[in-house]
Design a protein around this motif. Structure first.
Motif, PDB file in Angstrom:
ATOM      1  N   THR A 192       0.848  -1.183  -0.347  1.00 26.01           N
ATOM      2  CA  THR A 192      -0.133   0.480  -0.239  1.00 26.01           C
ATOM      3  C   THR A 192       0.766   1.139   0.171  1.00 26.01           C
ATOM      4  N   ASN A 195       4.123   3.582  -4.822  1.00 23.97           N
ATOM      5  CA  ASN A 195       3.176   4.500  -5.490  1.00 23.97           C
ATOM      6  C   ASN A 195       4.805   4.466  -7.016  1.00 23.97           C
ATOM      7  N   THR A 599      -8.890  -0.056  -8.589  1.00 18.84           N
ATOM      8  CA  THR A 599      -7.539   0.188  -7.839  1.00 18.84           C
ATOM      9  C   THR A 599      -6.904   1.001  -7.761  1.00 18.84           C
ATOM     10  N   GLU A 600      -6.866   2.138  -8.646  1.00 18.41           N
ATOM     11  CA  GLU A 600      -6.798   3.544  -8.350  1.00 18.41           C
ATOM     12  C   GLU A 600      -7.203   3.526  -7.050  1.00 18.41           C
ATOM     13  N   ASP A 603      -5.139   2.351  -4.195  1.00 23.99           N
ATOM     14  CA  ASP A 603      -4.296   2.508  -4.155  1.00 23.99           C
ATOM     15  C   ASP A 603      -3.844   4.518  -3.409  1.00 23.99           C
ATOM     16  N   ASN A 604      -5.702   5.102  -3.303  1.00 23.51           N
ATOM     17  CA  ASN A 604      -4.968   6.209  -2.769  1.00 23.51           C
ATOM     18  C   ASN A 604      -5.523   6.699  -1.645  1.00 23.51           C
TER      19      ASN A 604
END
Length: 698
Positions: A192, A195, A599-600, A603-604
């Motif tokens: 996590t 980047n 997914t974005e 991740d964000n």
């Protein structure tokens, strides 16, 4: 223990599985629906020839289903990959607690089997009920009797669906096992925190690439619309297609390079609310999904074009069948056959004595001589059609021949024009219920219902006073454009031109090219018409006087029943395959977009946490998320719509005479509804799923 853990994981991660479930359910249901047509066909009350067409459609759908299975298989693997990546940290914790990779693989295996079984069962239930509506659709398209309609379950379609999807799930299991075996503990625990490295593009280069992409797309659009007559072969059509692909990739590659710079110049908008955050998120997203966005855009383009054009084709053929089949029987016979002649391919054609003698008499006499009881027919009309070597298409265009040939080089300008006397045509027009005409002694009319050919001919006729020499006498055009009409029946408007002349035109017997015979069956019910039909057409819808003596005669023609059954069959096959592929492409496109966005969002989460810390309330955050997803879903769709505007025009030009522009609007509306439902469902599911993800606590 592992089984219980799998169940708990499924319950806990249900929101993660939502898109996965939706894709599997739709895939299973649609696959079953289109493969269950064999059982539905069995209960429809249709003719043998129509039943053969339905069986051909079912056979073709079987081959298409293999391609669909591959697409769905790749989509399921892709979706499953999202779920695996989503749970990297969870797997890392398992390994920290002493669980081995083999045990983790078993957990994922159980979860995959459970998800597969549940989605297969629910998808089949949906497909079984939805297939009953498919029965109604099939019956309507083939004009079948639904008096014996009943609930139908297709065992073969169910088995086929289970086998295909079982193979897909097995592939997913192997993929999961292989993926888990490659993971390292340190990477899982830090998943996590990683980047993506974003390469910043120079604005000047991005603008140049954007202009290049827009330019190449503009040229491709012009080729398929403004210069469509030059695209006559596959090798000439391929370059505009490749230009469209390159242009699409160029547009998406360049967007992330200068959009953010342009937005920053508009400070009042850029600095308002969370717009800065949304634009930077979109900028990064496009930057890392260039190929995916391009592929999705092209798939959406194919979906829109395939559905719109195929439904338009279906609507046109349905509407025109009634207009183009005003009588039951339409026969023709070549007149004045020689002993032999050499065709344009250099092949010598020889005729028998019987054929030569028969070509000198009427079709009615031919039918009587071969044993037909003429009382089975009524409303009989027979007329001659003449040709002259002194009146070819080249002669028709006269001084404009060079200009027209340069514009349309593929036309056969050496072909002789068909000539019909006005009174003969009016006999058929009266029977057909179409417009009848009058001519003065020095006038002619061009009869043409094929739109593209009428436009070409009108280039000459529009100049006014266009004159032709027919049988040694000069005639002038009565009208400045072609008139609508035809003599021989067909599935669509394909009459490229008939010259109507006054009755006193000195046409001679040796100029007679053929005779045309039209009539109705002298019965009232459909069953009785089917019996008479057996005299004139075989089971393959070919003209064959199989109940007559058939003494060497050479008749050509068509019947109303043959035209309707054949046309309905072709249109239905095209429509079904188009809908099948279109929906699959649409599901694949929407699912890929949804999974990428989820997914974005996963991740964000940290970035949304920062927004909360600087004072953004949930309403602002949800608005930012909604805007981000709307733009992400909207960009490929907008470019796909632009592509479709020109792609549909090209397809309609290629299919001129088969699909009409006036039938396009209802087809586009139907396409919009289909896309709106499926694409909208994925959009909503993505928004709700992302909303739940960013609310999760670290």
């Amino acid at each position: 223990m592992l089984f219980k853990l799998s169940i708990k994981n499924m319950k806990k991660s249900f929101k993660d599985y939502a898109i996965y479930f939706l894709t599997l359910l739709l895939g299973v249901a649609i696959f079953y629906m289109f493969n269950s047509l064999d059982s539905q066909e069995a209960m429809l009350q249709v003719s043998n020839s129509t039943r053969d067409i339905i069986k051909l459609m079912i056979s073709m759908l079987g081959y298409v289903s293999v391609f669909v299975a591959v697409v769905l298989g790749l989509l399921i693997v892709y979706a499953n990959n999202f779920l695996i990546n989503r749970r990297k940290k969870e797997f890392g914790i398992y390994m920290t607690l002493g669980m081995g990779k083999r045990q983790i693989s078993k957990i994922i295996l159980m979860e995959t089997i459970l998800v597969g079984i549940i989605s297969l069962i629910v998808g089949l239930i949906i497909g079984i009920f939805a297939s009953q509506f498919m029965s109604v659709l099939v019956a309507k398209m083939f004009e079948a009797d639904m008096s014996k309609f009943q609930f139908v379950f297709s065992k073969d379609a169910c088995i086929k669906t289970c086998i295909y999807f079982a193979v897909m799930y097995v592939a997913v299991m192997f993929f999961n096992t292989f993926t888990i075996s490659r993971y390292k503990l340190i990477n899982l625990l830090n998943a996590t925190k990683k980047n993506e490295s974003i390469k910043i593009k120079k604005p000047v280069i991005s603008i140049l690439v954007f202009l290049f992409g827009a330019g190449i797309l503009g040229y491709a659009y012009w080729k398929v619309t403004g210069d469509v007559n030059s695209l006559t072969t596959a090798d000439k059509i391929l370059p505009p297609i490749l230009m469209g692909i390159v242009g699409t990739i160029s547009i998406f590659w360049s967007l992330s390079g200068f959009v953010i710079q342009v937005a920053q110049k508009m400070k009042s908008t850029y600095l308002k609310d969370t717009n800065m955050f949304v634009l930077r998120q979109i900028n990064n997203k496009i930057n890392t999904t260039i190929i995916s966005m391009s592929v999705i855009c092209l798939m959406l383009f194919m979906t829109i074009s395939i559905l719109s054009v195929s439904l338009s084709l279906r609507n046109t053929m349905q509407r025109e069948l009634a207009d183009m089949t005003p009588v039951d029987l339409n026969l023709s016979k070549t007149a004045n056959l020689p002993e032999s002649y050499t065709n344009r391919q250099g092949k010598v054609i020889n005729y028998t004595k019987e054929q030569i003698e028969d070509s000198k008499i009427s079709i009615e006499e031919t039918l009587k001589n071969n044993g037909l009881d003429m009382s089975v027919l009524k409303d009989v009309v027979e007329i001659p059609i003449y040709t002259s070597n002194d009146l070819t298409w080249e002669d028709f265009f006269g001084e404009d021949y060079g200009k027209v040939k340069a514009q349309f080089p593929k036309l056969d300008y050496g072909a002789a024009e068909a000539i019909v006397k006005i009174s003969d045509y009016n006999k058929i027009a009266k029977l057909y219920g179409t417009e009848q005409y009058e001519l003065k002694d020095d006038e002619y009319i061009v009869l043409c219902d094929y739109d593209n050919m009428a436009e070409i001919r009108n280039q000459v006729l529009n100049e006014g006073g266009h004159k032709l020499t027919i049988a040694g006498k000069e005639y002038k055009s009565k009208y400045a454009n072609c008139k609508n009409g035809y003599i021989e029946m067909a599935a669509s408007h394909i009459n490229t031109g008939i010259i109507l002349v006054p009755d006193n035109c000195p046409l001679t017997e040796d100029m007679k090219e053929k005779t045309v015979f039209v009539a109705n069956y002298n019965v009232e019910t459909d069953e009785e018409k089917e019996e008479i039909e057996k005299i004139f057409a075989d089971n393959n819808n070919s003209i064959l006087l199989q109940n007559l003596d058939n003494k060497g005669i050479d008749l050509d023609g068509i019947t109303k029943i043959v035209i309707i059954q054949s046309s309905v069959g072709v249109a239905s096959i095209v429509t079904f395959i188009a809908i099948y592929l279109g929906i699959i492409f649409l599901i694949a496109s929407a699912a890929i977009l949804a999974l990428k966005q989820l997914t974005e969002s996963s991740d964000n989460k940290q970035r949304y946490l920062v927004l909360r810390k600087i004072g953004c309330d949930e309403k602002m955050i949800n608005k930012a998320l909604f805007s981000q997803i709307a733009i992400f879903f909207g960009l490929p769709l907008i470019l796909a719509i632009i592509h479709s505007i020109f792609g549909i025009q090209f397809a309609m030009t290629i299919m001129a005479g088969l699909a009409k522009s006036e039938d396009l609007l209802p087809s586009i509306i139907a396409t919009v509804i289909i896309i709106g439902i499926i694409y909208g469902a994925y959009f909503l599911a993505t928004y709700l799923g992302s909303k739940n993800i960013i609310k999760e606590e670290e």
